[in-house]
Design an enzyme around this catalytic site. Sequence first.
Site, PDB file in Angstrom:
ATOM      1  N   GLY A  16       1.083  -0.982  -0.369  1.00  0.00           N
ATOM      2  CA  GLY A  16       0.269  -0.012  -0.299  1.00  0.00           C
ATOM      3  C   GLY A  16       0.910   1.710   0.272  1.00  0.00           C
ATOM      4  O   GLY A  16       2.106   1.407  -0.844  1.00  0.00           O
ATOM      5  N   ILE A  17       0.284   2.369   0.617  1.00  0.00           N
ATOM      6  CA  ILE A  17       1.011   3.470   1.152  1.00  0.00           C
ATOM      7  C   ILE A  17       2.504   3.159   1.570  1.00  0.00           C
ATOM      8  O   ILE A  17       3.206   4.481   0.613  1.00  0.00           O
ATOM      9  CB  ILE A  17       0.397   5.111   1.516  1.00  0.00           C
ATOM     10  CG1 ILE A  17      -1.153   4.782   1.027  1.00  0.00           C
ATOM     11  CG2 ILE A  17       1.131   6.543   1.552  1.00  0.00           C
ATOM     12  CD1 ILE A  17      -2.209   5.774   1.941  1.00  0.00           C
ATOM     13  N   VAL A  55       4.158  -2.583  15.629  1.00  0.00           N
ATOM     14  CA  VAL A  55       4.365  -1.359  16.119  1.00  0.00           C
ATOM     15  C   VAL A  55       3.876  -1.536  17.545  1.00  0.00           C
ATOM     16  O   VAL A  55       4.330  -0.165  18.128  1.00  0.00           O
ATOM     17  CB  VAL A  55       4.111   0.017  15.206  1.00  0.00           C
ATOM     18  CG1 VAL A  55       4.671  -0.238  13.797  1.00  0.00           C
ATOM     19  CG2 VAL A  55       2.562  -0.425  15.063  1.00  0.00           C
ATOM     20  N   TYR A 143     -12.889   2.918  13.713  1.00  0.00           N
ATOM     21  CA  TYR A 143     -11.230   3.361  13.106  1.00  0.00           C
ATOM     22  C   TYR A 143     -11.022   4.887  13.197  1.00  0.00           C
ATOM     23  O   TYR A 143     -10.247   5.250  13.959  1.00  0.00           O
ATOM     24  CB  TYR A 143     -11.386   3.080  11.632  1.00  0.00           C
ATOM     25  CG  TYR A 143     -10.403   3.721  10.955  1.00  0.00           C
ATOM     26  CD1 TYR A 143      -9.100   3.441  10.868  1.00  0.00           C
ATOM     27  CD2 TYR A 143     -10.293   4.186   9.983  1.00  0.00           C
ATOM     28  CE1 TYR A 143      -7.949   3.636   9.814  1.00  0.00           C
ATOM     29  CE2 TYR A 143      -9.692   5.127   9.152  1.00  0.00           C
ATOM     30  CZ  TYR A 143      -8.505   4.684   9.512  1.00  0.00           C
ATOM     31  OH  TYR A 143      -7.623   5.146   8.400  1.00  0.00           O
ATOM     32  N   LYS A 147      -7.902   7.283  14.444  1.00  0.00           N
ATOM     33  CA  LYS A 147      -7.118   8.622  13.625  1.00  0.00           C
ATOM     34  C   LYS A 147      -7.442   9.741  14.425  1.00  0.00           C
ATOM     35  O   LYS A 147      -6.286  11.143  14.012  1.00  0.00           O
ATOM     36  CB  LYS A 147      -7.264   8.312  12.286  1.00  0.00           C
ATOM     37  CG  LYS A 147      -7.226   7.481  11.854  1.00  0.00           C
ATOM     38  CD  LYS A 147      -5.621   7.511  11.835  1.00  0.00           C
ATOM     39  CE  LYS A 147      -4.885   6.533  10.865  1.00  0.00           C
ATOM     40  NZ  LYS A 147      -3.140   5.804  10.451  1.00  0.00           N
ATOM     41  N   VAL A 176      -7.924   6.021  -0.418  1.00  0.00           N
ATOM     42  CA  VAL A 176      -6.261   5.814  -1.072  1.00  0.00           C
ATOM     43  C   VAL A 176      -6.725   3.893  -1.847  1.00  0.00           C
ATOM     44  O   VAL A 176      -7.081   3.291  -1.432  1.00  0.00           O
ATOM     45  CB  VAL A 176      -5.841   5.954  -0.347  1.00  0.00           C
ATOM     46  CG1 VAL A 176      -4.477   5.995  -1.512  1.00  0.00           C
ATOM     47  CG2 VAL A 176      -5.326   7.274   0.249  1.00  0.00           C
ATOM     48  N   THR A 178      -5.909   0.982  -1.689  1.00  0.00           N
ATOM     49  CA  THR A 178      -5.261  -0.248  -1.915  1.00  0.00           C
ATOM     50  C   THR A 178      -6.057  -1.015  -1.307  1.00  0.00           C
ATOM     51  O   THR A 178      -6.745  -0.880  -1.749  1.00  0.00           O
ATOM     52  CB  THR A 178      -4.155   0.539  -0.352  1.00  0.00           C
ATOM     53  OG1 THR A 178      -5.146   0.933   0.492  1.00  0.00           O
ATOM     54  CG2 THR A 178      -3.722   2.012  -0.651  1.00  0.00           C
TER      55      THR A 178
END
Length: 235
Positions: A16-17, A55, A143, A147, A176, A178
């Site tokens: 993806g990005i 992460v 979600y 964010k 986007v 993806t």
Amino acid sequence: MQLENATVFVTGANRGIGQVFVREVLARGARKVYAAARDPASITLAGVEPVALDVTRPDQVAAAAARCGDVTLLINNAGIARMGDFLADGAVEDARAQLETNYFGPLLLARAFAPVLKANGGGAMLNVLSIASWISSPTLAVYGSSKSAAWSLTNGLRHALREQGTQVLGLHMAFVDTDMTRDIQMPKSTPEDIVRAALDGLAAGAEEVLGDALTRQVKQGLSAEPGVYLAPVKR
């Protein structure tokens, strides 16, 4: 910040990005790129150094910062998205999972790499955010809350790191094209367009990049009466 001869660390770099960020920073002259993913074997681009990184694991974040002491640009791209609103079954568990990756992940990375960036002259940090930082919909409500938290984190880090000369850039965009948005039937930007806009903004010294027309429209609507965030987004 200029990318010529930069050393870049990208999280979620295997698709993806994130994968496009890796390609584009190399094309713009980065000296070295650390491409981080849970499974480093999934990093397929040539000319990068794969790094095993979840992460949400503080031990792996600390190990990555200790290993990659030459980083001048940290790109916090890794993220997850689970569809659903706050009253759906599993919403609490989904909220915790998304906050761990989308909020606590960048927080752990920022804390670990801030001294690295300082030691290397200040550098920059780029946090991948979303139009969902500002508006909500039934499918993206949980979600979006993660964010929103990441947006607030970015704003706080910008002030905390200014004295050491670290540029902190927040990247907001709508949908986007993806794997993450495969099942969402909405107009989508290409990841290439979003990444180019982000890196152009970084080079210009920007602190915020709005990656597409819809995101710019929503940002303007935050101060409208009534605010754009008061109405749910319809798909």
